[in-house]
Scaffold this motif. Structure first.
Motif, short mmCIF file in Angstrom:
data_model
loop_
_atom_site.label_atom_id
_atom_site.label_comp_id
_atom_site.label_asym_id
_atom_site.label_seq_id
_atom_site.Cartn_x
_atom_site.Cartn_y
_atom_site.Cartn_z
N PHE A 198 3.76 2.39 10.36
CA PHE A 198 3.57 1.27 9.44
C PHE A 198 4.52 0.17 9.91
N ARG A 199 3.96 -0.97 10.29
CA ARG A 199 4.77 -2.03 10.88
C ARG A 199 4.72 -3.29 10.00
N HIS A 200 5.83 -3.58 9.31
CA HIS A 200 5.97 -4.78 8.48
C HIS A 200 4.80 -4.92 7.50
N VAL A 201 4.51 -3.86 6.78
CA VAL A 201 3.34 -3.83 5.91
C VAL A 201 3.68 -4.40 4.53
N ASP A 202 2.87 -5.38 4.10
CA ASP A 202 2.89 -5.90 2.73
C ASP A 202 1.57 -5.51 2.09
N PHE A 203 1.64 -5.01 0.85
CA PHE A 203 0.39 -4.65 0.17
C PHE A 203 0.57 -4.77 -1.34
N ALA A 204 -0.49 -5.31 -1.99
CA ALA A 204 -0.56 -5.39 -3.44
C ALA A 204 -2.00 -5.16 -3.85
N TYR A 205 -2.21 -4.57 -5.04
CA TYR A 205 -3.54 -4.40 -5.58
C TYR A 205 -3.95 -5.68 -6.29
N GLY B 108 4.06 6.10 -9.36
CA GLY B 108 4.04 4.67 -9.14
C GLY B 108 4.98 4.20 -8.06
N SER B 109 5.60 5.14 -7.32
CA SER B 109 6.59 4.74 -6.32
C SER B 109 5.94 4.32 -5.00
N GLY B 110 4.65 4.67 -4.79
CA GLY B 110 3.96 4.24 -3.58
C GLY B 110 3.42 5.34 -2.70
N LYS B 111 3.54 6.61 -3.12
CA LYS B 111 3.10 7.72 -2.27
C LYS B 111 1.59 7.67 -2.01
N SER B 112 0.82 7.58 -3.09
CA SER B 112 -0.63 7.56 -2.94
C SER B 112 -1.12 6.30 -2.26
N THR B 113 -0.43 5.19 -2.48
CA THR B 113 -0.80 3.95 -1.79
C THR B 113 -0.58 4.09 -0.29
N SER C 150 -3.96 -9.14 -7.80
CA SER C 150 -2.89 -10.05 -8.23
C SER C 150 -1.70 -9.30 -8.80
N ASP C 151 -1.71 -7.96 -8.72
CA ASP C 151 -0.59 -7.18 -9.24
C ASP C 151 0.66 -7.42 -8.39
N ALA C 152 1.77 -6.99 -8.94
CA ALA C 152 3.02 -7.07 -8.19
C ALA C 152 2.88 -6.24 -6.92
N PRO C 153 3.49 -6.66 -5.82
CA PRO C 153 3.34 -5.93 -4.55
C PRO C 153 3.88 -4.51 -4.65
N VAL C 154 3.14 -3.58 -4.03
CA VAL C 154 3.60 -2.19 -3.96
C VAL C 154 4.55 -2.04 -2.79
N PHE C 155 4.15 -2.59 -1.63
CA PHE C 155 5.00 -2.54 -0.43
C PHE C 155 5.34 -3.95 0.01
N SER C 156 6.56 -4.13 0.45
CA SER C 156 6.99 -5.40 1.02
C SER C 156 7.80 -5.11 2.28
N ASP C 157 7.24 -5.48 3.42
CA ASP C 157 7.87 -5.27 4.72
C ASP C 157 8.22 -3.80 4.93
#
Length: 650
Positions: A360-367, A394-399, A369-376
């Motif tokens: 995973f390289r500098h990954v940003d992800f949000a569902y 909700g910590s990001g495992k399934s995402t 308009s929700d708050a981002p799950v991953f940032s960098d």
């Protein structure tokens, strides 16, 4: 091509279905254009023959009334109009039945064609789309749309167009007999069509509401039957009957309103038909009495009026049905023919994963308009490494897993396998390299043999059975009445949770992909079977890159590496003993598991030291909390909803 069309993102192999209802219908007409053209011409000839018979009858009556006596010579003199009458009668039968023969053969093929193309298009939609739409509703939309396309075409070709032919030719024939008759019929036709259309538009919302309430009542019945056991155990059978009664009362009100409007339409239709009959009869009699038309013209006028009434009497109802068919097509198109969210890039190619390294390289992800799950987010997993993912709900495992499976695309950054960006691989080739065992696997309503063989379609029966043995599924399958030919029911409902899990594991064993993902894969098994399956999984993991989403720490403590997630960040990274020795987040989770505390709050009890943690893990440890309550563990679906987003079976 418009700018809207150029920005409409489609999967490369998806059919080019237009996103508007009339263009959608035209797209499918084009595929059978010659058949539809033939049918169109046959229906035209059929309608023309039908309406021209009164003209032939007019010629016959003229000859009879103009004769000075009865003789066979008169019959011979009427040979041409008689042949016309016979020809039109035979033509009406032949052209009508030829059109009908095409209709009964073309209709099913067209419905299947629409269904197949819509299903193909639907297959390319993203996980987000499928999560936001009920599968049953989508299946119903496909069926309604396929039927709507066919019914719309039949309405135009077999109903509206023949009526147009009848009204046009009738007006021309009457005008030839006398201008006043043609003008009267023409004015009547224009007014009748216009008012019928207007009334149908007025009726449509009420008819739609009545249909919606009927569907709602059906839904109430289905919902009540589905939950009949709960209603009985809560002693609410009477309440459910009352609930159905309230829904039926609402349906009755809507149906009555729709029926009232339909009755107004019938009043108009019968009144208009009476006006045409009386008007043409009155004008014809006056014109005959004045010597301006013959007896034959009089008979033709009366006969034509009856033919027009027969064709046009239900025009308002046909308009109403036409609007319903168009509405069904529009609903299906607007629901299914949408831009695809996750598509293969131009130039994406099939790739084979030889090693299985993940980055995973500098990954940003949000569902959305929700708050981002991953940032960098940056993570590197070497090929062949076995990695556990832990953290609170909700910590990001399934995402993390969803992004690796490419159920979603990150907004920024890249995810790579063996150095290749997932977006540069075709999705089929990516998913052939990954195997997922979810916590709550879903099976097809097919045989056990078919469900296991789904992992590798070319596998022999012996290979399927060997995979079932390794997954400890063979024994319970052998005890079933039909063995491997037993049907499992919808989503595998005929099997227990543990049996479904073992079938899913057998399927993954048969697939033998280089990257293996487990989402609490043994949670539904009893402790003895779990121990045996865990030994099997340890063998299956050899030589593969493995990612395990853990809700019981004991299932991942023996892995090479553990990633601890907290609010979309990896806060700790190391082996089980390394993380315990750091006295950090993982230590807190392990301590709460060992102490049996199921709450999310940290620090409510003193945590044991590393020395207090047993070196040998128990065979059946307590449930890892990871923020899951007792209700969450009893209801896997509830846990999946709480933990980022659900990951589907793969």
């Amino acid at each position: 091509m418009t700018s809207a069309e150029t920005t409409f993102q489609r999967a490369p192999d998806a059919p080019l279905l237009p996103p508007t209802p009339f263009r959608f219908i035209a797209y499918f007409v084009a595929r059978f254009r010659w058949w539809y053209l033939t049918m169109f011409l046959l229906e035209s000839a059929n309608a023309a023959c039908s309406i021209m018979m009164p003209y032939a009858l007019n010629r016959i009556v003229r000859g009879v009334t103009g004769a000075h006596g009865q003789s066979m010579n008169l019959v011979d003199a009427l040979q041409v109009p008689l042949l016309m009458f016979v020809g039109f009668s035979i033509g009406e039968v032949l052209f009508g039945r030829a059109a009908g023969a095409i209709q009964i053969r073309l209709g099913p093929r067209q419905r299947q064609n629409v269904t197949r193309q819509l299903y193909h298009y639907l297959q390319q939609h993203s996980h987000r789309y499928l999560a936001n739409n009920f599968s049953g509703a989508l299946a119903h939309r496909i069926s309604e749309t396929a039927m709507g396309v066919t019914q719309t075409l039949w309405s135009v070709i077999t109903e509206f167009w023949p009526i147009a032919i009848v009204l046009s030719l009738s007006t021309v024939l009457l005008f030839n007999a006398h201008a006043s008759l043609g003008i009267f019929a023409g004015i009547w036709a224009v007014c009748f069509i216009g008012i019928s259309y207007w009334l149908a538009k007025r009726c449509q919302p009420h008819a739609v509401k009545a249909a919606a309430t009927r569907s709602m009542v059906t839904g109430v019945v289905v919902d009540s039957i589905t939950n009949l056991t709960s209603a009985r155990l809560f002693a609410r059978l009477g309440f459910e009957r009352k609930h159905l009664g309230h829904a039926q009362a609402e349906e009755l009100r809507a149906v009555r309103i729709s029926g009232d409007y339909s009755e107004r339409v019938r009043w108009f239709q019968f009144s208009a038909a009476a006006a045409l009959k009386i008007g043409l009869l009155y004008f014809s009699l006056r014109l005959w009495g004045q010597g301006k038309i013959s007896v034959g013209d009089f008979v033709m006028a009366v006969t034509l009026s009856l033919s027009i009434i027969t064709e046009a009497r239900n025009l308002s109802r046909r308009f109403l049905e036409f609007f319903e068919y168009i509405g069904n097509v529009a609903n299906g198109v607007s629901t299914i023919v949408r831009p695809h969210e996750v598509v293969d890039r131009d130039g994406a190619r099939p790739m084979t994963v030889s090693r299985g390294s993940i980055e995973f390289r500098h990954v940003d992800f949000a569902y959305g308009s929700d708050a981002p799950v991953f940032s960098d987010l940056n993570v590197s997993i070497p090929a062949g490494q076995r990695v556990g993912l832990v953290g609170l709900s909700g910590s990001g495992k399934s995402t993390f897993v969803s992004l690796l499976l490419r159920l979603y695309d990150p907004q920024r950054g890249a995810i790579l396998i063996d150095g290749a960006d997932l977006r540069d691989m075709t999705q089929d080739s990516l998913h052939e390299q990954l195997s997922l065992i979810p916590q709550d696997p879903s099976l097809f309503h097919r045989t056990l043999m078919e469900n296991i063989r789904y992992g590798r379609l070319e596998a022999s029966d012996e290979e399927v059975m060997e995979a079932a043995r390794r997954a400890h599924a063979h024994d319970f399958i052998a005890q079933m009445k039909q063995g491997y030919d037993s049907m499992v029911g919808e989503r595998g409902v005929k099997l227990s949770g543990g049996q479904r899990q073992r079938v899913a594991i057998a399927r993954v064993i048969l697939k033998n992909a280089p990257v293996l993902i487990l989402d609490e894969a043994t949670s539904a098994l009893d402790s003895i079977t779990e121990r045996a399956i865990q030994d099997t999984l340890d063998v299956v993991m050899r030589g593969k890159t493995v990612i395990v989403v853990a809700h019981r720490l004991s299932t991942i403590a023996h892995l090479d590496r553990i990633l601890v997630f907290d609010r979309g960040r990896i806060v700790e990274d190391g082996s089980h003993m390394e993380l315990l020795s750091r006295q950090g987040a993982y230590h807190a989770l392990w301590s709460r598991q060992a102490g049996g505390f199921l709450d999310d709050a940290a620090g409510e009890r003193p945590a044991p030291t590393v020395a207090q943690v047993p070196a040998e893990l128990p065979a059946t440890p307590a449930e890892l909390t990871s923020g899951d309550t007792d209700e969450d563990r009893r209801d896997p679906q509830r846990r999946e909803v709480a933990d980022d987003r659900p990951v589907t079976s793969h």
